[in-house]
Design an enzyme around this catalytic site. Structure first.
Site, PDB file in Angstrom:
ATOM      1  N   THR A  60       0.844  -1.181   0.000  1.00 33.41           N
ATOM      2  CA  THR A  60       0.000   0.000   0.000  1.00 33.41           C
ATOM      3  C   THR A  60       0.877   1.228   0.000  1.00 33.41           C
ATOM      4  O   THR A  60       2.071   1.135   0.241  1.00 33.41           O
ATOM      5  CB  THR A  60      -0.974   0.001   1.200  1.00 33.41           C
ATOM      6  OG1 THR A  60      -1.874   1.075   1.045  1.00 33.41           O
ATOM      7  CG2 THR A  60      -0.247   0.125   2.509  1.00 33.41           C
TER       8      THR A  60
ATOM      9  N   VAL B  76     -10.555   3.917   3.218  1.00 35.42           N
ATOM     10  CA  VAL B  76      -9.603   4.287   2.173  1.00 35.42           C
ATOM     11  C   VAL B  76      -8.632   3.133   2.009  1.00 35.42           C
ATOM     12  O   VAL B  76      -8.198   2.526   2.992  1.00 35.42           O
ATOM     13  CB  VAL B  76      -8.834   5.574   2.533  1.00 35.42           C
ATOM     14  CG1 VAL B  76      -7.853   5.950   1.430  1.00 35.42           C
ATOM     15  CG2 VAL B  76      -9.800   6.724   2.807  1.00 35.42           C
ATOM     16  N   CYS B  77      -8.294   2.815   0.759  1.00 39.56           N
ATOM     17  CA  CYS B  77      -7.274   1.814   0.454  1.00 39.56           C
ATOM     18  C   CYS B  77      -7.656   0.462   1.077  1.00 39.56           C
ATOM     19  O   CYS B  77      -8.782   0.008   0.932  1.00 39.56           O
ATOM     20  CB  CYS B  77      -5.920   2.327   0.934  1.00 39.56           C
ATOM     21  SG  CYS B  77      -4.479   1.523   0.213  1.00 39.56           S
ATOM     22  N   THR B  78      -6.715  -0.185   1.772  1.00 38.81           N
ATOM     23  CA  THR B  78      -7.010  -1.489   2.369  1.00 38.81           C
ATOM     24  C   THR B  78      -7.864  -1.398   3.624  1.00 38.81           C
ATOM     25  O   THR B  78      -8.146  -2.418   4.260  1.00 38.81           O
ATOM     26  CB  THR B  78      -5.710  -2.234   2.698  1.00 38.81           C
ATOM     27  OG1 THR B  78      -4.933  -1.452   3.608  1.00 38.81           O
ATOM     28  CG2 THR B  78      -4.914  -2.526   1.435  1.00 38.81           C
TER      29      THR B  78
END
Length: 259
Positions: free
Chosen positions: A18, A146-148
């Site tokens: 990430t 958000v993201c992972t």
């Protein structure tokens, strides 16, 4: 709701990486406050809580915070298992959590950031953290990631049967491990859940959320206020258009920067 997952959550299979983006963050001592109190500002605006956990990616919480803190009368509070500084995935920077999980009972908006391998694996196996997310989610107007961070929401059982997005290198894991349909979009809304793709997509998601909460005009004004007009020097940020060599290089850089 009780949720258990039999899925293996090792560093090797959860995700390949990430993104973290450098910025300044305070690490000053946090003043004491009333226990079991949700974050409040003037009392007229939304209470927005951003969850921090060890190994999070820096822009995941700070990008949306920059946008959402401009909403009229809004209060944005960083929250973690314990008050105090929480380190990013690179360990170079920390943000200060002003409230512990035990001090927050209700939020209008919950945001769960993503992290590198270490942080994501630890968060999705932290039953106290997942239980708090489920409890807060029952009363939110919006629950976001958000993201992972979407993998953490999935581990909490909140994305079962839903569409969502995540960091591009984690998409296969999200779909194969949970009952989630991945969409390669900057952000995806499913009911009151909104998930954003990797790192910088959190800013796009936050502007969309601002429009839902305060109207398009306010969201547009916030975008201008923070001068969010991205014109990057390279057209290489879309994973669906990137070749295998560039993807591998990107993941190598992430792995080298994380601890």
């Amino acid at each position: 709701m009780t949720h258990t997952t039999p899925h293996s959550t090792t560093r090797r299979n959860v995700l390949r990486g990430t993104v973290a983006t450098a910025a300044l963050a305070a690490t000053a001592a946090v003043p004491a406050g009333a226990a079991h109190a949700a974050p409040t500002g003037s009392g007229t605006g939304p209470a927005i809580g951003i969850l921090l956990y060890d190994g999070f990616s820096l822009l995941d919480p700070t990008g949306p915070a920059e946008v959402l803190s401009r909403l009229p009368d809004a209060t944005v509070t960083m929250i973690a298992e314990r008050r105090g500084p929480v380190r990013t995935d690179t360990a170079d920077v920390a943000l200060v959590a002003e409230r512990s999980l035990d001090e927050v009972d209700r939020l209008d908006v919950l945001l769960v950031p993503g992290a590198g391998n270490r942080g994501t694996v630890a968060a999705m196996n932290n039953q106290a953290l997942l239980s708090w997310i489920r409890r807060i989610h029952r009363h939110t107007r919006w629950t976001t990631s958000v993201c992972t961070g979407s993998i953490v929401l999935a581990a909490a059982g909140l994305l079962d049967g839903r569409q969502a997005t995540t960091y591009w290198a984690s998409a296969e894991y999200l779909e194969s491990t949970f009952d989630v349909t991945y969409l390669p979009q900057r952000y995806v809304r499913s009911g009151k859940l909104i998930t954003a793709a990797g790192v910088s997509a959190g800013i796009d998601m936050a502007l969309y959320l601002a429009s839902l909460m305060a109207g398009d005009d306010t969201a547009k004004a916030i975008q201008l206020a923070v001068e969010y007009d991205p014109q990057p020097p390279f057209d290489s940020g879309n994973a669906t258009e990137a070749d295998a060599r560039l993807k591998e290089r990107a993941l190598q850089l992430l792995a080298a920067s994380q601890v």
